[in-house]
Structure formats: structure tokens, C-alpha cells
Design a protein around this motif. Structure first.
Motif, short mmCIF file in Angstrom:
data_model
loop_
_atom_site.label_atom_id
_atom_site.label_comp_id
_atom_site.label_asym_id
_atom_site.label_seq_id
_atom_site.Cartn_x
_atom_site.Cartn_y
_atom_site.Cartn_z
N GLN A 10 0.83 -1.21 0.00
CA GLN A 10 0.00 0.00 0.00
C GLN A 10 0.87 1.26 0.00
N SER A 239 -0.92 4.50 5.03
CA SER A 239 -0.98 3.10 4.56
C SER A 239 -1.07 2.16 5.75
N ASP B 215 -7.42 -2.16 -2.39
CA ASP B 215 -6.63 -3.26 -1.82
C ASP B 215 -7.57 -4.24 -1.12
#
Lengths: 293, 397
Positions: A10, A239, B215
């Protein structure tokens, strides 16, 4: 270890985008709202130039985007530079134009990109897709090189000088127009690279940049203007927060909590006592850095 | 310097909010004379732009060919059927405004179209107020039934009833469900749980994620930990691509895992055919149906629109659906209330089934369902389930 790999992945994406937008902000004092749409350009190149090997697609799109970035900065942003908000609105328009152009050219249906590296790898007992690790490492390496350039080259010194005091930097002989163009191109290329590199893990669509905007702007908000290192650190923090919350909680709860935490930090930072604390910390840090000399 | 930076970020936040609330414009394309005593006029409200523009375009194209077929055969009452197409960009505020304009200014007798549930709800309110029948062609279930809304798309029950037992038998009894976090995937999951338990299976995981997720690793990790035999996915839009790709990259989506849901639809075939080829998928209509009427429609569609990819199911539903509506109008004339009454009692033969009709309890089309086995070129039918009823009453009818 799974969590660390997820954070690394990420961070690679958010880090490239955040350092890119921070580079543009440092030189132009403009929040580039089209920044993540440049990532969309990179992703579409990876999805459509299928006659070339993946690496060449990345190189070709980086090369082809340079003239576009130069034109945007020189033709559209230079005229409105006196007004920061006006420039920001120009970038908003550029983003909309790019999205519409993509929709007209490629349609609204999302596309996929085949990963150039197949299979999975095991790192310290944690297994994951090999390409995810490869693109994360490439992204982190590029971020490292950009930070190195910002702190160890004449260009980086000039960029930091313009970010700190553009008038003084101009009086000392810096060509501000040239720096602004190179910074806009460099920042934009980082976004194009992020989109192309991560395209095999994302859905490629005209609006894909929009979903990346929010975390990138949060990271920009937490960084210090002109300091690319704090931009990278802020991207790492965003992240890590997103991955840790989603690992422990359901996505729906984690998503809501993410915004609560981010807004909480932003609100706390705006309190005068905490701002003074950060200001003093920086003075001590600068002082200790100077003392050995 | 810092306050200036903050001002810019605040301005940015305002812009993002402005955009998120949806301020897309709408446009009217095509026109016709408003004449209540003239030919039958239909208002078509579809998103031709925006995130679901591809589905809206497919619906419009299927609709146009359906009207052309009827007009080629002489039209309705000896007059050519006219229609007006309006782009709502997938925004319910536009849908409401356009529905009112089509009824009040263009004097349409029938409304047709919409893709997303919120835009369908918006048009339904207007059509009920003005007593104008409104027809949709996309799959799904609105929570309420309305006197003037009729659905040619398959309901969730019609989709899952024939397919879920086959998945449990072929792959195993442990079912995982994943979806985007909005109303329909939750409704889909509720029915999937009911049918899984009825079939002797167990739901071992249920995950939802906000739209726009990039994600999927945490979700996929939790799904893998549940060790499912079957994965039902109602992850939609661009997220369907990202989720399916990452599910394969992380080793969740193996050939042994049963997989059914939105990512197997024809809309996603160009992006996901490598992952979905060989899998079985329940459909009402597919471009691989062997009957002459479907083959003619497919040939006309490909020739007129230069379309080489699989034809989305919504196009077929719209093509045969509008022929159903026009058959009702041929009996009832151009009076909207009379058409609405006739639609409720009509039985119509088409590739969607013999004697297809709407259930009075829920206004869902009672029609056939089929199974396709996805190939790199399209959706050939490999099994016929026959008529699949959904007569569960809905509030409002």
C-alpha cells in the motif's frame, strides 16, 4: 509478516502518488487535483499497449507523458499562477478532461492488466503474489531515489529553497519557471509510474484516479510543505493505519474508523499548543543537526 | 505558509464533497412531437455517461433494435412507435427531472430504462404519481413493488434458486459471500443464506467492502481463512475486477472453488474472461442462446453497433422486454393506464420463455432461466433450467 507486506504494498502506491503531489506543491504551491488521473494514464497504457512487454509499456508511457505535462504546466498553470485557488480549479478541469477523454477513447467498462510476473513468493513465512512484492519494492526504491535527489542534488536544494521562500530563491538566481516545469513533470511522472506499476492489481477505468485521491490528500495534509521526506512518512502512516484497521476489523467499520482517526489527528494538529510543540521539535532537530559542525 | 496550505486542502475537500454529491448534467437526445392522439411514444431514461454508461448504452441499443423490429412489422395500430432517449448519467436527481420532463413535455405513454436501483426508484415515484407504466430490464429486486413499475430483469431468487444447489453439489457445502457495501449485495446475501441453509450448506464467511476499494488483501485473507467451497460475489463495478484479480493472485480463486455472481456477467468478460472461462453462470438471456430470434438479435446488434465482445444480458432483456410492452400496447392502445392493465395480464412467447407473464404479487417477470458455460468468445447456453418462479409477494402490489 502478512501485515507488513500489505503495508509495504500500500505504501508503494500511496507513497509514489504522495511524493509526486508533494513535489508539485513544493514548486508551484498548487494542489494538483488531476494528479491521480495521471496514474490513470499510466494504467491505461499498461492495459492497451499489449504488443509491447510490460517494462516497455511503462517506459513508453513515461516518455509520452512528458510533453503533456509540460504543456499543462506552461499553457494552463503558468497563466493562473498568481491565484492559487484558480490554479487548483484548472487542475480540477484537467482531471475531468482526462477522465472524459479516457471514457470516450476506451469506454466506461473497467479493464484488467495481466501481471508480468506470475506465481507467489514466501517471505519470512508469509506468502503472497510475486508481482505485488516486485512492484512494491520498485516503488519504494523510486521513492528512495526521489528523496535522495531532493536532499543530495542541486535540483533538490533549489526545490527546497523555492518551497521555503520563492521570492528569495528568485532573487538568488534560481529560474523559477524552469524549476516549476521540471517539478510538475517529475511529480506527474511519479503518478504515471504508480498507475502503470500497480495496474495489474487494480481495475483500470476512467475514474480509477478518483478513488486514490482521498488517501493521497490526507497524506499531503499531514506532510510539511516542501519536505518530500515528511510526505513519504505521511504516506507510510496512512498506509499503515488503513491496513492495520482493515486487518483487525471488517472493511466497513475500518473505513469509517479510518476517517475518524484521520480527522482526529488533523483536528489535534490544528490546536495551538500541539502546533507549538511541533514547531519547537523542528527547531531542536535543526539545532542538533547543526551542532556537530 | 502552513495556513495557506491548509486553506488549499480545505478548498479541495469542498470540491471533493461537491463532486461526491453528484452534479452531473443531463441531456436529451432525439425528439418527437407531443401528441396524445398520435403514435405511441416511449421515454427511455438511461445512463449513457458515467460509471454505468456501458450498461446503459447496451440497454438503449437492445431497446432500439426491439422497437425497430416492431416498426418493421408495421408498428402499433398502423403507426410507427416513437421514442425519446434521455441520459440521466446514473444520478437519481437527473432521473426524477427527466421522467417529469418526458411525461409532461414529451407526452410519453411509457417509460423504459435505468440501470442502478436508486435511479429506478426515482423514476418509479414519478411514474406512479403520473400513472405512467415504467419498465426496467436490469436484474435485481427493489424493496417495494409499485403499481406502475414492471421488471424484465431476473430477480435474485430466480438467479440463485436453480444455481445454488448445483454449486453446493459440485463444489461443497461451505459458502462464503462477499459484496460491495450497499443495499443490493446485502439483499443478495440474505437470500443466498436462506437458500444455502435450505440446500444443506453453511455460510462460513460474509464480507462487505465500501465501493472504491483498491486493496482487497485483508478481505481475501479472511475469506481464505474460512476455507470456503463456494464463493458468491456481489462485488460490482470496477471493484469486481480488482477483487477477482487479487483473489486469484492470493490463491483464493482456484478452479476447485465454486464461483458465481456479478463478476461472471458479460459486462466484465473483456476484463475477467481469463478468470471466468469455463465457469457456469445463471442467466435469463445470453448471446449464446441458440433460438432463431436470439441469433437474429445478436447478428443485428453486432452489425449495427460494430460490437465484437459478448453482448450484455441487459440488452437482450431490453430487446425482448420492449416487444412484450408493445404487444400489450397493440391490444390496449396508447392510453398509459390501459397499457399498464394489459401488461399485468398479458402472456407473451419469446426466447425468455413460453407464456412469460408478470406475477401480480411482485411485478417480476415469470420466465425461464438458463446456465451458460463461459468461453473466451461468449456465453453459450449449456443447460436449461426452464421456468423459475418468483411469486414471493412484495409490499406495494
Amino acid at each position: 509478516m502478512d501485515v507488513l507486506l500489505a503495508i509495504l504494498s500500500q505504501f508503494g502506491l500511496y507513497g509514489l502518488l504522495t511524493v509526486g503531489i508533494a513535489t508539485v506543491f513544493a514548486a508551484l504551491r498548487v494542489v494538483n487535483l488531476a494528479h491521480c488521473d495521471f496514474a490513470m494514464i499510466g494504467a491505461y497504457a499498461a492495459a492497451t499497449l499489449i504488443g509491447f512487454p510490460f517494462g516497455w509499456r511503462v517506459v513508453l508511457v513515461l516518455g509520452a507523458t512528458i510533453p503533456l505535462l509540460v504543456v499543462i504546466e506552461r499553457v494552463l498553470l503558468r497563466r493562473s499562477r498568481a491565484d492559487g485557488l484558480g490554479s487548483m480549479l484548472v487542475t480540477w478541469g484537467v482531471g475531468m478532461a482526462l477522465r472524459q477523454l479516457a471514457e470516450v477513447s476506451f469506454g466506461a467498462t473497467p479493464r484488467s492488466v495481466t501481471a508480468p510476473v506470475d506465481g507467489s513468493v514466501t517471505v519470512f513465512g508469509a506468502s503472497g503474489p510475486a508481482y505485488r512484492l516486485v512492484c512494491s519494492l520498485i516503488a519504494v526504491a523510486v521513492i528512495g531515489l526521489v528523496l535522495l535527489a531532493a536532499h543530495r542534488t542541486r535540483w533538490g536544494l533549489t526545490l527546497r529553497a523555492v518551497a521555503d521562500n520563492p521570492s528569495m530563491a528568485g532573487l538568488l538566481g534560481t529560474d523559477p519557471n524552469r524549476l516549476r516545469t521540471t517539478a510538475f513533470v517529475a511529480g506527474g511522472l511519479l503518478a504515471v509510474l504508480a498507475g502503470a506499476l500497480y495496474s495489474p492489481t487494480l481495475a483500470v477505468s476512467p475514474t480509477m484516479g478518483f478513488s486514490l485521491l482521498v488517501p493521497v490528500f490526507f497524506a499531503l495534509l499531514f506532510s510539511r510543505p516542501g519536505s518530500l521526506a515528511t510526505a513519504a512518512l505521511a504516506a507510510l502512516g496512512v498506509s499503515a493505519l488503513a491496513v492495520l484497521l482493515r486487518t483487525r476489523l471488517s472493511d466497513v467499520v475500518a473505513d469509517a474508523l479510518f476517517y475518524v482517526v484521520v480527522f482526529g489527528i488533523a483536528a489535534a494538529r490544528s490546536r495551538p499548543s500541539i502546533r507549538r510543540f511541533f514547531s519547537w521539535s523542528r527547531r531542536f532537530a535543526v539545532g542538533s543537526a547543526r551542532s556537530p559542525r | 505558509m502552513v495556513p495557506s496550505f491548509r486553506r488549499r486542502v480545505c478548498a479541495l475537500s469542498a470540491l471533493i464533497l461537491f463532486s461526491a454529491t453528484g452534479c452531473a448534467g443531463a441531456a436529451i437526445s432525439g425528439s418527437g412531437d407531443a401528441d396524445t392522439g398520435g403514435p405511441l411514444k416511449i421515454g427511455v431514461i438511461v445512463p449513457l455517461t458515467g460509471p454505468v454508461g456501458q450498461s446503459g448504452t447496451a440497454l438503449r441499443q437492445g431497446f432500439e433494435l426491439g422497437v425497430a423490429k416492431v416498426n418493421d412489422a408495421g408498428g402499433i395500430g398502423g403507426k410507427q412507435v416513437e421514442f425519446v432517449v434521455a441520459d440521466d448519467a446514473g444520478d437519481p436527481a437527473n432521473s426524477t427531472q427527466l421522467a417529469r420532463r418526458l411525461i409532461q413535455q414529451d407526452k410519453v405513454s411509457v417509460l423504459f430504462g435505468t440501470i442502478t436501483g436508486d435511479t429506478a426508484d426515482a423514476v418509479t415515484k414519478v411514474s406512479d404519481d403520473h400513472r405512467i407504466p415504467f419498465f426496467t430490464a436490469i436484474l435485481g429486486d427493489p424493496e417495494r413493488c409499485s403499481a406502475y413499475q414492471w421488471r424484465f430483469g431476473e430477480s435474485t431468487r430466480q438467479l440463485l434458486t436453480p444455481m445454488l444447489p448445483w454449486l453446493l453439489q459440485q463444489h461443497g457445502a461451505r459458502v462464503a459471500i462477499v459484496g460491495s457495501d450497499y443495499n443490493y449485495p446485502h439483499l443478495y446475501a440474505g437470500l443466498a443464506k436462506e437458500l444455502t441453509q435450505a440446500g444443506g450448506g453453511t455460510v462460513v464467511a460474509e464480507e462487505y467492502s465500501p465501493l472504491g476499494q483498491t486493496d482487497w488483501q485483508p478481505v481475501i485473507t479472511r475469506l481464505k481463512a474460512a476455507n470456503p467451497d463456494v464463493l458468491l460475489s456481489m462485488v460490482v463495478g470496477a471493484d469486481a475486477i480488482a477483487f477477482s484479480q487479487q483473489a486469484q493472485q492470493f490463491g483464493l480463486l482456484t478452479p476447485e472453488l465454486g464461483f458465481e455472481g456479478a463478476p461472471l456477467d458479460a459486462d466484465y468478460h473483456p476484463a475477467l474472461s481469463a478468470l471466468t472461462t469455463g465457469r457456469r453462470h445463471a442467466v435469463r438471456w445470453a448471446d449464446g442462446m441458440p433460438d432463431p430470434a436470439s441469433r437474429r438479435f445478436v447478428a443485428d446488434y453486432r452489425a449495427k453497433y460494430q460490437w465484437n465482445q459478448p453482448i450484455p444480458e441487459v440488452a437482450g432483456n431490453a430487446y425482448f422486454g420492449i416487444q412484450f410492452v408493445l404487444a400489450a400496447a397493440a391490444k390496449a392502445g396508447s392510453d398509459p393506464v390501459a397499457i399498464n392493465r394489459e401488461v399485468g395480464s398479458l402472456r407473451f412467447d419469446s426466447p425468455l420463455g413460453a407464456g412469460t407473464h408478470f406475477a401480480p404479487e411482485n411485478h417480476i417477470l415469470q420466465a425461464d432461466m438458463s446456465a451458460v458455460t463461459i468461453s473466451p468468445d461468449g456465453y453459450p447456453v449449456t443447460a436449461k433450467f426452464g421456468p423459475v418462479a418468483d411469486t414471493v409477494p412484495r409490499e406495494g402490489c
